[in-house]
Structures are given as C-alpha cells and as structure tokens.
Write a protein that holds these residues in place. Sequence first.
Motif, PDB file in Angstrom:
ATOM      1  N   PRO A 151       0.819  -1.217   0.000  1.00 44.36           N
ATOM      2  CA  PRO A 151       0.000   0.000   0.000  1.00 44.36           C
ATOM      3  C   PRO A 151       0.853   1.267   0.000  1.00 44.36           C
ATOM      4  CG  PRO A 151      -0.857  -1.596   1.561  1.00 44.36           C
ATOM      5  CD  PRO A 151       0.461  -2.125   1.092  1.00 44.36           C
ATOM      6  N   ALA A 152       0.484   2.190  -0.880  1.00 38.97           N
ATOM      7  CA  ALA A 152       1.196   3.465  -0.953  1.00 38.97           C
ATOM      8  C   ALA A 152       0.867   4.317   0.266  1.00 38.97           C
ATOM      9  CB  ALA A 152       0.816   4.199  -2.234  1.00 38.97           C
ATOM     10  N   VAL A 153       1.830   5.120   0.673  1.00 39.08           N
ATOM     11  CA  VAL A 153       1.630   6.060   1.779  1.00 39.08           C
ATOM     12  C   VAL A 153       1.595   7.461   1.191  1.00 39.08           C
ATOM     13  CG1 VAL A 153       2.604   7.019   3.894  1.00 39.08           C
ATOM     14  CG2 VAL A 153       2.742   4.554   3.460  1.00 39.08           C
ATOM     15  N   ALA A 154       0.429   8.093   1.220  1.00 38.43           N
ATOM     16  CA  ALA A 154       0.290   9.458   0.706  1.00 38.43           C
ATOM     17  C   ALA A 154       0.621  10.447   1.820  1.00 38.43           C
ATOM     18  CB  ALA A 154      -1.127   9.686   0.192  1.00 38.43           C
ATOM     19  N   ILE A 155       1.300  11.516   1.468  1.00 40.87           N
ATOM     20  CA  ILE A 155       1.602  12.551   2.450  1.00 40.87           C
ATOM     21  C   ILE A 155       0.375  13.449   2.608  1.00 40.87           C
ATOM     22  CG2 ILE A 155       3.052  14.539   2.995  1.00 40.87           C
ATOM     23  CD1 ILE A 155       5.328  13.178   1.551  1.00 40.87           C
ATOM     24  N   LYS A 156      -0.191  13.415   3.808  1.00 38.86           N
ATOM     25  CA  LYS A 156      -1.363  14.231   4.118  1.00 38.86           C
ATOM     26  C   LYS A 156      -0.973  15.330   5.105  1.00 38.86           C
ATOM     27  CE  LYS A 156      -4.472  10.316   3.413  1.00 38.86           C
ATOM     28  NZ  LYS A 156      -5.518   9.447   4.036  1.00 38.86           N
ATOM     29  N   PRO A 181       7.650   1.672  10.620  1.00 38.05           N
ATOM     30  CA  PRO A 181       8.422   2.352   9.568  1.00 38.05           C
ATOM     31  C   PRO A 181       7.708   2.321   8.214  1.00 38.05           C
ATOM     32  CG  PRO A 181       9.257   0.136   9.862  1.00 38.05           C
ATOM     33  CD  PRO A 181       8.183   0.315  10.895  1.00 38.05           C
ATOM     34  N   VAL A 182       8.130   3.230   7.334  1.00 36.70           N
ATOM     35  CA  VAL A 182       7.687   3.200   5.943  1.00 36.70           C
ATOM     36  C   VAL A 182       8.921   3.049   5.055  1.00 36.70           C
ATOM     37  CG1 VAL A 182       5.588   4.544   6.293  1.00 36.70           C
ATOM     38  CG2 VAL A 182       7.728   5.738   5.742  1.00 36.70           C
ATOM     39  N   LEU A 183       8.709   2.434   3.895  1.00 35.86           N
ATOM     40  CA  LEU A 183       9.795   2.205   2.940  1.00 35.86           C
ATOM     41  C   LEU A 183       9.808   3.338   1.923  1.00 35.86           C
ATOM     42  CD1 LEU A 183      11.962   0.036   2.090  1.00 35.86           C
ATOM     43  CD2 LEU A 183      10.266  -0.755   0.442  1.00 35.86           C
ATOM     44  N   VAL A 184      10.988   3.861   1.644  1.00 37.41           N
ATOM     45  CA  VAL A 184      11.134   4.964   0.692  1.00 37.41           C
ATOM     46  C   VAL A 184      12.135   4.556  -0.375  1.00 37.41           C
ATOM     47  CG1 VAL A 184      11.857   7.367   0.397  1.00 37.41           C
ATOM     48  CG2 VAL A 184      10.651   6.675   2.472  1.00 37.41           C
ATOM     49  N   LYS A 185      11.756   4.729  -1.651  1.00 37.19           N
ATOM     50  CA  LYS A 185      12.687   4.416  -2.736  1.00 37.19           C
ATOM     51  C   LYS A 185      12.458   5.347  -3.914  1.00 37.19           C
ATOM     52  CE  LYS A 185       9.707   0.496  -4.042  1.00 37.19           C
ATOM     53  NZ  LYS A 185       9.658  -0.969  -4.204  1.00 37.19           N
ATOM     54  N   GLU A 234      12.146  12.093  10.998  1.00 32.98           N
ATOM     55  CA  GLU A 234      12.603  11.727   9.653  1.00 32.98           C
ATOM     56  C   GLU A 234      11.482  11.897   8.633  1.00 32.98           C
ATOM     57  OE1 GLU A 234      15.807   8.194   9.801  1.00 32.98           O
ATOM     58  OE2 GLU A 234      13.959   7.734  10.867  1.00 32.98           O
ATOM     59  N   PHE A 235      10.261  11.522   9.032  1.00 32.26           N
ATOM     60  CA  PHE A 235       9.132  11.620   8.094  1.00 32.26           C
ATOM     61  C   PHE A 235       8.806  13.084   7.811  1.00 32.26           C
ATOM     62  CE2 PHE A 235       4.709  11.651   6.733  1.00 32.26           C
ATOM     63  CZ  PHE A 235       4.742  10.662   5.764  1.00 32.26           C
ATOM     64  N   GLN A 236       8.878  13.934   8.812  1.00 33.62           N
ATOM     65  CA  GLN A 236       8.603  15.362   8.606  1.00 33.62           C
ATOM     66  C   GLN A 236       9.632  15.978   7.663  1.00 33.62           C
ATOM     67  OE1 GLN A 236       5.967  16.888   9.409  1.00 33.62           O
ATOM     68  NE2 GLN A 236       5.046  15.574  10.956  1.00 33.62           N
ATOM     69  N   GLN A 237      10.891  15.575   7.814  1.00 30.81           N
ATOM     70  CA  GLN A 237      11.944  16.080   6.925  1.00 30.81           C
ATOM     71  C   GLN A 237      11.728  15.597   5.499  1.00 30.81           C
ATOM     72  OE1 GLN A 237      15.440  14.631   8.938  1.00 30.81           O
ATOM     73  NE2 GLN A 237      15.722  16.520  10.110  1.00 30.81           N
ATOM     74  N   LEU A 238      11.311  14.342   5.376  1.00 35.88           N
ATOM     75  CA  LEU A 238      11.058  13.758   4.061  1.00 35.88           C
ATOM     76  C   LEU A 238       9.934  14.489   3.332  1.00 35.88           C
ATOM     77  CD1 LEU A 238      11.437  11.317   2.033  1.00 35.88           C
ATOM     78  CD2 LEU A 238       9.584  10.222   3.293  1.00 35.88           C
ATOM     79  N   SER A 239       8.904  14.878   4.055  1.00 43.37           N
ATOM     80  CA  SER A 239       7.721  15.464   3.436  1.00 43.37           C
ATOM     81  C   SER A 239       7.919  16.907   2.981  1.00 43.37           C
ATOM     82  CB  SER A 239       6.537  15.399   4.412  1.00 43.37           C
ATOM     83  OG  SER A 239       6.826  16.145   5.589  1.00 43.37           O
ATOM     84  N   LYS A 240       8.990  17.562   3.418  1.00 44.16           N
ATOM     85  CA  LYS A 240       9.228  18.960   3.049  1.00 44.16           C
ATOM     86  C   LYS A 240       9.761  19.085   1.621  1.00 44.16           C
ATOM     87  CE  LYS A 240      10.210  20.404   7.796  1.00 44.16           C
ATOM     88  NZ  LYS A 240      11.251  20.907   8.733  1.00 44.16           N
ATOM     89  N   LEU A 263       9.697  10.277  -5.133  1.00 39.33           N
ATOM     90  CA  LEU A 263       9.900   9.073  -4.338  1.00 39.33           C
ATOM     91  C   LEU A 263       8.639   8.213  -4.282  1.00 39.33           C
ATOM     92  CD1 LEU A 263      11.750  10.644  -1.273  1.00 39.33           C
ATOM     93  CD2 LEU A 263      12.811   9.395  -3.157  1.00 39.33           C
ATOM     94  N   LEU A 264       8.862   6.933  -4.059  1.00 35.82           N
ATOM     95  CA  LEU A 264       7.771   6.016  -3.728  1.00 35.82           C
ATOM     96  C   LEU A 264       7.809   5.803  -2.222  1.00 35.82           C
ATOM     97  CD1 LEU A 264       7.808   3.136  -6.373  1.00 35.82           C
ATOM     98  CD2 LEU A 264       5.864   4.561  -5.780  1.00 35.82           C
ATOM     99  N   ILE A 265       6.709   6.071  -1.557  1.00 33.98           N
ATOM    100  CA  ILE A 265       6.620   5.848  -0.117  1.00 33.98           C
ATOM    101  C   ILE A 265       5.523   4.814   0.105  1.00 33.98           C
ATOM    102  CG2 ILE A 265       6.332   6.923   2.141  1.00 33.98           C
ATOM    103  CD1 ILE A 265       6.901   9.628   0.791  1.00 33.98           C
ATOM    104  N   GLU A 266       5.854   3.727   0.777  1.00 34.81           N
ATOM    105  CA  GLU A 266       4.881   2.652   0.935  1.00 34.81           C
ATOM    106  C   GLU A 266       5.056   1.946   2.270  1.00 34.81           C
ATOM    107  OE1 GLU A 266       5.940   0.633  -2.673  1.00 34.81           O
ATOM    108  OE2 GLU A 266       7.311  -0.730  -1.656  1.00 34.81           O
TER     109      GLU A 266
END
Length: 408
Positions: free
Chosen positions: A127-132, A149-153, A171-177, A184-187
């Motif tokens: 399942p994909a993880v959408a940034i909300k 955790p979530v996988l990022v590629k 880490e997730f907050q930094q990724l979403s900026k 990226l694919l976040i899942e």
Amino acid sequence: MKKPKGNFLSIGCGDHQIPLLSAAREKGLRVIGVDRISDAPGFSYCDIRIIESTKEYRKILLGLSKVLMIEPLMGVATRSFGDAVYTTAYLAKKYKLVGNSPESVSLYLSKKKIKSLLEERQVPVPPAVAIKWEKRESGRQKAVVPPLPVLVKPSNGSSKKGIRLIYTEKEFQQLSKGSVAESLLIEEFIHGKEVTVLGMVINSVFFPISLTDKITTKEPPFLEVAHIAPSQFFHMIGELKMICQAIVNATGLTNGAFLAEFKITDRGDCYVMEAAPEVGGEYIADFLLKHHYFYNYFKDLMALYLGEKVEPKLLTKSKEAGSISAIVFQVPPIGKSTVPELKPFPLGSLESIFFEKTFHQMGEKLQFDLGNSQRIRAIGVHSKGENQNREAWIASIQERLQLEKASV
C-alpha cells in the motif's frame, strides 16, 4: 532442424548479454551488436558493431540503415533493463519483429506509474503512503505521520540504490518537506520472505519457468545476498502465476522475457515488489537454472524472438534429487569499507562451486548504501545435502565468504 538465415540485433554487449549473443550464434545468425563502449566484451560475438548508447533508439535506427544487410533482420533483444528495453521494443516495432510494444514497455520506466496502474487493477502491491497535511494552531501545516516504519525508494531507481526505511516522526517530517517527496515512492513496509518468478510472455500469456527464493540483508537498502533453487514456495505458484498474468494484462505485454519479485507474508499473502519485461540479472537465468536444472533459458528466449514455437514449462525437478543450489553474494559491512584480499572459498564436504565472479579489486572503496553495485563477489554453490535449513546454509556460506573481513 534447419537453421534460420539472417541477422540478429543485440541492444547491449556487456557481460550479461553474452548468453543471448551465444544463443544467436548457435542459431547461425549474423550478429549486430550495439553498445557505447567500444571494447565491450560482447562485441567479440558480433559480426557488426554499432558504437552508440543503448538508450539512443533513433540513432541506432539510423545506424542500422547504413548497415548492408543482404539477409533480413530476424530478431532484436536485450539482456539489459530500463531504456535498453524500450529501445528494443521501438526497433522491434519498426522492423515488425516479435517483441512488446514501446507503449507497453514505457509503463515500466517509472516505478511510481507502474505501481499506480497495478493498484488501479487491484494487483496486490505494498500500500502506498500518501503525504497528508493538517493545520496546526500556529496556522502552519504539518505532515500526518503514518504507522512507521515506511519504505522509501526512488521512482526511477534500480539495483537497490536509494532505498531506506523511515523509523521516526522527525525523519518523516523532513522527508515530506519540499519537492523531493514527489520523486519518491513511499509505501508500507511488508514483512515476509521473498521469491523471484522468471518466465516468458508468449502471445500475451505468461508462462512461469522458475521460482527461486531470495535472501537480502536485514538493513536498507536490502542488498541481495542469495538466490536459491529449488524454492520453498512451489505450493504458491498458482497464485503467483495468476498475479503475473494480471500484470501482463494490465500493461499489454505480448512477447518477451518477464520477471517479478514477490514478498510472501506469514499469512500467505503475496505482494508484488518489482515487475519488469526483462530477463533480470543476478545470474539466475544464465548460471543457476543452467546448473541446477540443466535448462538453457536463452535458447528458448532466442527461439521466441525469432518467431519459433516455444513451450516453456515450470522447472521443478533438479538434476540431482534432494540437492540445493544458490548464487551467493559477498556484501560489504554497513557504512564505508575497503575491499580486502579475497581468498579461495572453503567448501563443505557435500559442496561444489559452479560459478564465481569478482566485482571489485583489493583496496577499492565501497559504500553499503549505494546498492547492489557495492557487493564484492558472487559464487554459485551446489550442495548434495538433503533437508538442510537453507537460511542456515546461506548464513554459513556468508560467514565463510567474510573470513577475511572488509576493513572499515
């Protein structure tokens, strides 16, 4: 059987292409090779060389127009991935040869696009993880943190480059900026054991040929450590075949190689991790299947591209009952390291080596997180031992490979 007369075009002439080039030679075909490297090893199998990047399909078409071909072009293929696969499809269409359409192949060039398509067709993918976003009292927006955790590629990555796990909210907050997340694919991270399905698509029907187990490192970017035959999951082949056929239908593939990688959970759920109209690397087709099953994958693949009748079957019986074979890789330690002196691999009493290749020389610098390209060497090991714990056996091989530790 009378051998066909004509020319065969190879898109790429690197080491991995040699089994395909050999199959063309065995058919008695005149071989035309394309590669940007003038001394590529596969050129020694070619009658004509075209020095060009495998992604420059229009330039290759122009180069072919200047080649004097008394006999027709009978087939075109590649052992490579990505752009080279698209070039192959483009040229197959231009010359009206057996292959996939460029439109179908182009769907696989972006992992994000192919995953979105498979989700729409209800093919089981992580399942994909959408940034909300949610508004804070200050009026600023903050990303909603999913279960970790979530996988990022990377959307267009390969060879395990850039894969990582996000464990913390920070880490997730930094990724979403910024705009980085868009590429990226976040899942969701799926726990399970991995298998590889290799087969062929013939007239839009998928035929599985091999099922092998895969072991990776426990830490990102999950470097591939081993591929093992036979698989422990032959009882799942019906479901895996059905999913592969769904992918073929969704993307409109018609003829050619096909590879899919799955994770199988403890509950028996199957998730597609990767899928591509490719032979794939990792020495499965050229060494593992050839040794363990006495099967020449490239002979059948060449026949397919030449328009001959091919009836591939799933490989289940090894040449030696109760035996096990594996391609095992020596991986560097996490972080930065230097390649040590590589000593001969010590064999167990029931073991033999059928393949060995070194990728880096002593003293070269390696960095674990740069992916599969940082692995040090590969060996093909066969064991006559029955009913052994395969993960313990692979761990034993890894331990013996690492006797001379890479220095950090």
